[in-house]
Design a protein around this motif. Sequence first.
Motif, PDB file in Angstrom:
ATOM      1  N   ARG A  14       0.929  -1.133  -0.172  1.00 24.78           N
ATOM      2  CA  ARG A  14       0.022  -0.057   0.128  1.00 24.78           C
ATOM      3  C   ARG A  14       0.836   1.211  -0.053  1.00 24.78           C
ATOM      4  O   ARG A  14       1.738   1.358   0.803  1.00 24.78           O
ATOM      5  CB  ARG A  14      -0.804   0.140   1.077  1.00 24.78           C
ATOM      6  N   SER A  15       0.727   2.119  -0.909  1.00 26.94           N
ATOM      7  CA  SER A  15       1.492   3.364  -1.035  1.00 26.94           C
ATOM      8  C   SER A  15       1.351   4.290   0.275  1.00 26.94           C
ATOM      9  O   SER A  15       1.927   5.100   0.351  1.00 26.94           O
ATOM     10  CB  SER A  15       1.325   4.214  -2.436  1.00 26.94           C
ATOM     11  N   GLY A  16      -0.027   4.172   0.549  1.00 26.44           N
ATOM     12  CA  GLY A  16      -0.433   5.284   1.775  1.00 26.44           C
ATOM     13  C   GLY A  16      -0.782   6.628   1.269  1.00 26.44           C
ATOM     14  O   GLY A  16      -0.853   6.621  -0.146  1.00 26.44           O
ATOM     15  N   ASP A  17      -0.929   7.275   2.236  1.00 30.06           N
ATOM     16  CA  ASP A  17      -1.865   8.991   1.887  1.00 30.06           C
ATOM     17  C   ASP A  17      -0.743   9.618   1.456  1.00 30.06           C
ATOM     18  O   ASP A  17      -0.871  10.586   0.856  1.00 30.06           O
ATOM     19  CB  ASP A  17      -2.092   9.576   3.023  1.00 30.06           C
ATOM     20  N   LEU A  18       0.767   9.554   1.602  1.00 31.80           N
ATOM     21  CA  LEU A  18       1.755  10.195   1.061  1.00 31.80           C
ATOM     22  C   LEU A  18       2.247  10.335  -0.343  1.00 31.80           C
ATOM     23  O   LEU A  18       2.577  11.056  -0.868  1.00 31.80           O
ATOM     24  CB  LEU A  18       3.231  10.077   1.767  1.00 31.80           C
ATOM     25  N   MET A  19       1.689   9.046  -0.783  1.00 29.43           N
ATOM     26  CA  MET A  19       1.923   8.888  -2.421  1.00 29.43           C
ATOM     27  C   MET A  19       0.793   8.669  -3.321  1.00 29.43           C
ATOM     28  O   MET A  19       0.280   7.538  -3.225  1.00 29.43           O
ATOM     29  CB  MET A  19       3.017   7.735  -2.586  1.00 29.43           C
ATOM     30  N   GLN A  20       0.274   9.448  -3.769  1.00 29.54           N
ATOM     31  CA  GLN A  20      -1.016   9.401  -4.502  1.00 29.54           C
ATOM     32  C   GLN A  20      -0.630   9.166  -6.014  1.00 29.54           C
ATOM     33  O   GLN A  20      -0.056  10.404  -6.616  1.00 29.54           O
ATOM     34  CB  GLN A  20      -2.007  10.445  -4.424  1.00 29.54           C
ATOM     35  N   THR A  21      -0.446   8.278  -6.489  1.00 29.69           N
ATOM     36  CA  THR A  21      -0.060   8.045  -8.104  1.00 29.69           C
ATOM     37  C   THR A  21      -0.957   7.365  -8.730  1.00 29.69           C
ATOM     38  O   THR A  21      -1.715   6.343  -8.582  1.00 29.69           O
ATOM     39  CB  THR A  21       1.364   7.089  -8.045  1.00 29.69           C
ATOM     40  N   ALA A  22      -1.115   7.841 -10.222  1.00 34.46           N
ATOM     41  CA  ALA A  22      -2.252   7.349 -11.105  1.00 34.46           C
ATOM     42  C   ALA A  22      -1.686   6.076 -11.631  1.00 34.46           C
ATOM     43  O   ALA A  22      -0.339   5.865 -11.717  1.00 34.46           O
ATOM     44  CB  ALA A  22      -2.484   8.143 -12.149  1.00 34.46           C
ATOM     45  N   GLY A  23      -2.452   4.931 -11.729  1.00 34.20           N
ATOM     46  CA  GLY A  23      -1.884   3.847 -12.243  1.00 34.20           C
ATOM     47  C   GLY A  23      -1.140   3.809 -13.573  1.00 34.20           C
ATOM     48  O   GLY A  23      -0.236   3.158 -13.885  1.00 34.20           O
ATOM     49  N   GLY A  24      -1.621   4.507 -14.501  1.00 34.30           N
ATOM     50  CA  GLY A  24      -1.067   4.676 -15.699  1.00 34.30           C
ATOM     51  C   GLY A  24       0.472   5.348 -15.847  1.00 34.30           C
ATOM     52  O   GLY A  24       1.192   4.918 -16.410  1.00 34.30           O
ATOM     53  N   VAL A  25       0.632   6.065 -14.804  1.00 28.66           N
ATOM     54  CA  VAL A  25       1.766   6.639 -14.570  1.00 28.66           C
ATOM     55  C   VAL A  25       2.794   5.763 -14.105  1.00 28.66           C
ATOM     56  O   VAL A  25       4.137   5.402 -14.648  1.00 28.66           O
ATOM     57  CB  VAL A  25       1.710   8.244 -13.637  1.00 28.66           C
ATOM     58  N   LEU A  26       2.374   4.840 -13.269  1.00 32.41           N
ATOM     59  CA  LEU A  26       3.031   4.000 -12.427  1.00 32.41           C
ATOM     60  C   LEU A  26       3.489   2.816 -13.551  1.00 32.41           C
ATOM     61  O   LEU A  26       4.557   2.241 -13.851  1.00 32.41           O
ATOM     62  CB  LEU A  26       2.595   3.351 -11.438  1.00 32.41           C
ATOM     63  N   ALA A  27       2.528   2.580 -14.312  1.00 31.28           N
ATOM     64  CA  ALA A  27       2.704   1.503 -15.409  1.00 31.28           C
ATOM     65  C   ALA A  27       3.674   1.940 -16.306  1.00 31.28           C
ATOM     66  O   ALA A  27       4.545   1.276 -16.802  1.00 31.28           O
ATOM     67  CB  ALA A  27       1.395   0.942 -16.035  1.00 31.28           C
ATOM     68  N   PHE A  28       3.620   3.235 -16.822  1.00 29.67           N
ATOM     69  CA  PHE A  28       4.737   3.700 -17.892  1.00 29.67           C
ATOM     70  C   PHE A  28       5.951   3.689 -17.227  1.00 29.67           C
ATOM     71  O   PHE A  28       7.006   3.250 -17.774  1.00 29.67           O
ATOM     72  CB  PHE A  28       4.352   5.225 -18.051  1.00 29.67           C
ATOM     73  N   SER A  29       5.940   4.142 -15.779  1.00 28.06           N
ATOM     74  CA  SER A  29       7.524   3.968 -15.395  1.00 28.06           C
ATOM     75  C   SER A  29       7.844   2.637 -15.264  1.00 28.06           C
ATOM     76  O   SER A  29       9.324   2.523 -15.193  1.00 28.06           O
ATOM     77  CB  SER A  29       7.093   4.652 -13.877  1.00 28.06           C
ATOM     78  N   ILE A  30       7.033   1.852 -14.777  1.00 34.28           N
ATOM     79  CA  ILE A  30       7.521   0.173 -14.648  1.00 34.28           C
ATOM     80  C   ILE A  30       8.098  -0.401 -16.202  1.00 34.28           C
ATOM     81  O   ILE A  30       9.107  -0.776 -16.332  1.00 34.28           O
ATOM     82  CB  ILE A  30       6.025  -0.750 -14.389  1.00 34.28           C
TER      83      ILE A  30
END
Length: 140
Positions: A14-30
């Motif tokens: 769980r990324s928690g409240d400190l890190m709100q990241t959209a799934g698409g941005v995270l997938a692109f980064s991966i």
Amino acid sequence: QLILQSLVFFGVLRSGDLMQTAGGVLAFSIIMSCVNALTQVMKLQVEASGLQEDLMRYCMTCMQARSGWVPFLRFLTAAKDAGSGGRDGLAEPLPMLDFSDIRCAIPLVTAWTGVRMQVAFEFSRLSIATAADRLALQTP
């Protein structure tokens, strides 16, 4: 980085409240991390091939920051094994070794354009000591 991003993306961590990241941005980064890993492995393969080193040995050497490593040192320390009649010496003449301009052929690119990848190398005190030790152990 890639492992942690994947675990966050699939909801294992769980990324928690400190890190709100959209799934698409995270997938692109991966995806970009995977592309980077692939290109780094390809670069290591080209360098290892051009330096006539085993890929795994060269990877381990690079993980150690190439500390004390001298390219082509085995050519300088190789002794003639067969057909020498017991005399010491090289099995074949040494290729011309220019440590200031080491260039490796890139598959397909070199064949089409003639462009080769340069591998940076400078002698350090440690690499000079390594070469001197290895060469001093050779018996005449």
